[in-house]
Design an enzyme around this catalytic site. Structure first.
Site, PDB file in Angstrom:
ATOM      1  N   TYR A  68      -7.350 -24.999 -31.873  1.00  0.00           N
ATOM      2  CA  TYR A  68      -6.650 -25.748 -30.819  1.00  0.00           C
ATOM      3  C   TYR A  68      -5.991 -24.840 -29.758  1.00  0.00           C
ATOM      4  O   TYR A  68      -5.878 -23.638 -29.973  1.00  0.00           O
ATOM      5  CB  TYR A  68      -5.723 -26.812 -31.384  1.00  0.00           C
ATOM      6  CG  TYR A  68      -4.507 -26.484 -32.201  1.00  0.00           C
ATOM      7  CD1 TYR A  68      -3.933 -25.238 -32.239  1.00  0.00           C
ATOM      8  CD2 TYR A  68      -3.898 -27.504 -32.943  1.00  0.00           C
ATOM      9  CE1 TYR A  68      -2.782 -25.012 -32.983  1.00  0.00           C
ATOM     10  CE2 TYR A  68      -2.747 -27.281 -33.699  1.00  0.00           C
ATOM     11  CZ  TYR A  68      -2.199 -26.025 -33.708  1.00  0.00           C
ATOM     12  OH  TYR A  68      -1.076 -25.787 -34.424  1.00  0.00           O
ATOM     13  N   GLU A  69      -5.648 -25.423 -28.648  1.00  0.00           N
ATOM     14  CA  GLU A  69      -5.197 -24.656 -27.456  1.00  0.00           C
ATOM     15  C   GLU A  69      -6.229 -23.610 -27.038  1.00  0.00           C
ATOM     16  O   GLU A  69      -5.866 -22.543 -26.548  1.00  0.00           O
ATOM     17  CB  GLU A  69      -3.845 -23.976 -27.702  1.00  0.00           C
ATOM     18  CG  GLU A  69      -2.704 -24.891 -28.054  1.00  0.00           C
ATOM     19  CD  GLU A  69      -2.406 -25.953 -26.998  1.00  0.00           C
ATOM     20  OE1 GLU A  69      -2.828 -25.776 -25.855  1.00  0.00           O
ATOM     21  OE2 GLU A  69      -1.775 -26.968 -27.362  1.00  0.00           O
ATOM     22  N   GLY A  70      -7.491 -23.944 -27.210  1.00  0.00           N
ATOM     23  CA  GLY A  70      -8.571 -23.015 -26.867  1.00  0.00           C
ATOM     24  C   GLY A  70      -9.024 -22.231 -28.075  1.00  0.00           C
ATOM     25  O   GLY A  70      -8.254 -21.469 -28.642  1.00  0.00           O
TER      26      GLY A  70
END
Lengths: 596, 596
Positions: free
Chosen positions: B438-440
């Site tokens: 998550y968050e890239g």
């Protein structure tokens, strides 16, 4: 189809790397040539793909349950096991005189991979039966075997291995379960065993527990451990199921993975004593158990390959399907399936290279096992046995450690969806983590590698393997393609790193054991990496020949690329590992315990 | 106590590596010196250890539930969040003019680590609020901020980030949620957002959704995306909670980990349109979101350190307690706690070295952030910004990838018990896997590193960092102890490997992007490894000075040993990674898609 058996790759290894023709030339294996292998693998693929694979996620969602001493397995498992038994799969590798098919391990290992890819939780049950069968074949009396062996081989009954107790995990010297000799030659067994895979279930009419225990008055430590058969139901004359024995499941574990496989706590003798029968001689239990464990360790290594293969197939399917972003090279002007992105390819190639390398290592090791047991020439048997025994910790340790990385990459390829349970990739990640633990943790495998497999013969077997690898390097150089030359260079660097470490281990194993064992697991990982990479290099040589002959062109090209990838990206880890092992032991051991 | 905040190590980094005195010399941070840091960290430790940590396993057993549009969080979470808000923790790093405490990120990062070590699922909620606050600070109008900002900073309300849609994960260009301008200047928002962390819950009276959407008629791709505030409840004049907005949770995900954290599917506009308000200017949404994402990415990196620390502490406690087998060196003649076994030490030292290295990297990066925003000298700000921006993908990518290895080792140290859920080690393994996603994902971080952070300035920042590392090498050589010299050598090898890769990336980033991006994640891992190892080398220099001065002797000795371990066992991976990146790109990309 959620799983498709990689038959082409398995048969390539069986034919070209493990040389099944040489196995089929051994008396007793005349009918076990390539055509047999192909036919058996195809049948096993059908069963694995069609019957077992669809039950895998089902077992994760609805694990085995425990109530009032009774374990109920996931719906469908009982019927699947019936089909497994009726198909004769349990007896595949076991002797024909006990009702088995007597096929080589080389064929059995591929079948094992398929069953475990399809359904790891399910396949554990027959794997444990295999262990019990091995133990009885090794040390069971003809009378005992007449009662138990054929029922196990036929799959009518299943077997278990009862080693662990709360205070005795890796350290079996601490086993406390006791066995009191009875006047009729039987024993009464008392104690608690934990982590007993399929220790209780509803898939067969009887369960044959193989149990480590101490006879009253036996020596302390490992020399006082005996092995017993303790059946769930006693067996009457004529083989009929008799009275319920005094062994009871008191709970099953709530585990991170392999949830469908019931992991039992078994209580022996709470109601007067469980009736048991000694296997072989008293106080030789650990010795017999090790024979059975070596088979089980190899099988767990295969489980690592199996779960990795399943994760790989799922990741590939997702990567071909999921559309997200444009390729960096501008080759497609719109969003494309993510398999077009180099980092996704890198992940998939890593998975693939690990799996193919480990599969080839396992195949070659299985063939060595077959030759070590059945070859008519004693010298050939001996050489193969040394090779096989060196390989067991690598197959177990390296293949299972790699399965952690591969199943993690499998989740990663899926992005956010990988973390959602319904996608299924997470199950493989959770399931795989047991593989580096049971049947001896990676550290236990590494101890075996450093002590028994390297130290005992002063590195002779290790060096003999390195010499074989050097021969492959020469063949690569002679072959002369750019790929062959590049692989030869990486293989050489890795081999030299391995030899430095072997030198270090033989010098320090006894003189400075803290230094040697500080590097034991890295040594195992380096050795497993080297041997897998070596098999990939051999595969490249075969593939280039076959390609020149126009055989299976696409497959052979892929094999060459994967072998090259292995050398470029995995063998390149070896020199750094050498430096870590040889120069880094002090910093492993330096910290005072209270500073942790 | 299931978690004890590593205050000593945090304060060492804050004082000696991140030089808080220099931060405290910046106008506005006068009160944020070492003593403040110590006091704040001690308070945060009490809260984390006492309130949050005991709820962690509870949240795994009894996750948030969803029924009829309502999400009920784990018992205890609501009250804990109330305490969190009342303690002023939400406002720690936010401006005093909006009710925050205005402390530097350097202090905030350590607090973030503690909260996440104690309870990753819980800490996600305030982390998302931080993101919403950042976005509003960046682009919210004074009117908008008057309504939402103080409520977020005080923790009365919480915030979310709504980026992902079923077809738009890593690729935000594919966002389809639409916003229709209304006559009163508001918008009506329609669409489906997935994977919304704390998208619905019962811990605060309102939820402020920050939502990416397209205004009707906006350009295609990322240039047509705007950012909106869509509150769960509309806010009446005077700040009173008003009508329920047309955004509804339709389900929450069944995840492998962070189970207590509800991951919502949010439906916008099914009943006429959710009322939203544009943040900043139309079509600049992605730009604002990136500011907020950079903060979130750093925070997720800290989560990696946090979960690794928790796993380490648990593993150490187990290893000191669990008795199994005699030490190989014969130093104890009976079974001993397993921490006496070299391979257990190796695992614990690996965990420790990774954690300390990444913690130091995060601290130094946080200080650079503070200087980049608040230093009076523009050149200093600029230099620090370049450094910080280079670090964000490393902190996020490397620290989370290492957390997978560390939490896996954590399970491994526990042996069979690690696989049993009740032990708790498995939870960390399952929780950690989201962090690389998550968050890239790590690949997205690596793209950022290769493209924006290395390619855009032709490697200038990367080379400047390498030059600083070379200075540390000189200092180590000058220091002259055996440890310093050994570390200097490994650091130099790793730095040279890094420079080769930087060269490769700048040469190929545009000319041959498939080659560059084939090595993007390995480059990130090499860079993260180098920078963490560099900070450990700096720590060694400090520790040797402090040791000579007789300060905290045991701690300083441990730091030196851990730094040496880092160099011996982790920095040694760098040259092999270089070879894989620089010579291995072709084999990543060579396989035809249909051959996978």
């Amino acid at each position: 189809m959620t799983y498709k058996a990689p038959l082409k790759d398995m048969l390539f290894d069986i034919q070209h790397l493990a040389n099944i023709d040489q196995i089929a030339a051994i008396p007793g294996f005349e009918d076990a040539g390539f055509d047999t292998a192909q036919a058996v693998l195809e049948e096993c693929a059908k069963f694995s793909e069609g019957v077992l694979a669809p039950l895998n996620w089902e077992g994760d969602k609805n694990p085995s349950t425990f109530k009032n001493g009774v374990v109920t397995t996931t719906a469908g498992f009982k019927d699947a096991f019936k089909q497994y038994a009726e198909g004769g799969w349990q007896g595949l590798q076991h002797p024909t005189e006990h009702g088995g098919q007597g096929l080589p391990k080389l064929i059995g290992a591929s079948c094992g991979e398929m069953l475990n890819s399809a359904n790891l939780s399910f396949a554990l049950c027959p794997m444990l039966s295999d262990g019990a069968i091995e133990a009885l074949l090794t040390a069971g009396s003809p009378e005992m075997n007449a009662v138990y062996l054929e029922k196990l081989v036929s799959g009518e009954w299943t077997g278990t291995m009862n080693l662990t107790e709360p205070q005795a995990g890796s350290d079996l010297a601490a086993v406390r379960t006791r066995a009191e000799p009875q006047a009729d030659g039987s024993y009464k067994v008392f104690g608690t065993k934990i982590y007993i895979t399929y220790g209780e279930h509803d898939m067969a009419e009887n369960i044959v527990h193989l149990v480590l225990a101490r006879v009253s008055g036996a020596p302390e430590g490992v020399k006082g451990i005996s092995l017993f058969v303790v059946p769930k139901f006693l067996v009457e004359d004529g083989g009929k199921i008799g009275a319920r024995n005094d062994v009871h499941c008191v709970s099953i574990e709530h585990k991170m993975g392999i949830k469908a496989s019931p992991t039992a706590v078994l209580q022996y003798g709470d109601n007067g004593g469980a009736i048991g029968f000694v296997v072989g001689e008293e106080n030789r239990g650990l010795e017999y158990m090790f024979i059975m464990m070596n088979a089980a360790r190899f099988a767990v290594g295969v489980q690592g390959i199996a779960i990795a293969e399943r994760a790989y197939q799922k990741a590939v399917a997702f990567a071909k399907d999921r559309v997200q972003s444009r390729p960096v090279d501008g080759s497609i002007k719109a969003s494309a399936p993510i398999i077009h992105h180099p980092d996704v390819k890198r992940m998939l190639m890593n998975m693939r290279a690990y799996i193919e390398g480990c599969r080839a290592m396992a195949a070659v090791s299985a063939a060595a096992f077959d030759a070590s047991h059945h070859h008519p020439d004693a010298d050939v048997r001996k050489q193969n046995l040394a090779f096989y025994e060196f390989m067991v910790p690598l197959v177990k340790g390296y293949s299972t450690e790699m399965s952690l990385e591969v199943t993690s990459l499998g989740v990663q390829v899926h992005g956010g969806m990988g973390f959602i349970e319904e996608t299924g990739a997470a199950q493989y990640y959770r399931d795989a983590k047991i593989l580096t633990i049971y049947e001896g943790t990676t550290a236990i495998q590494a101890n075996d590698l450093v002590g028994r497999k390297t130290g005992r013969d002063a590195g002779a077997t290790a060096k003999a393997i390195a010499a074989q690898i050097a021969t492959t390097e020469s063949e690569l150089t002679e072959q002369g393609s750019a790929d062959a030359l590049a692989v030869a260079e990486r293989l050489k660097e890795a081999r030299l790193a391995f030899l430095d470490v072997v030198e270090f281990m033989t010098a320090n194993g006894r003189a400075n054991p803290n230094a040697a064992y500080a590097g034991s697991v890295p040594y195992l990982m380096l050795a497993g990496n080297l041997v897998s990479g070596w098999q990939m290099a051999r595969a490249l040589l075969v593939a280039q020949e076959q390609l020149a002959a126009g055989v299976e062109t696409a497959f052979m090209q892929a094999k060459i690329i994967t072998a090259r990838f292995y050398a470029d990206h995995l063998l390149t880890k070896a020199p750094g590992m050498r430096d870590s092992i040889v120069a880094g032991a002090d910093s492993v051991n330096a910290l005072a315990l209270e500073a942790f």
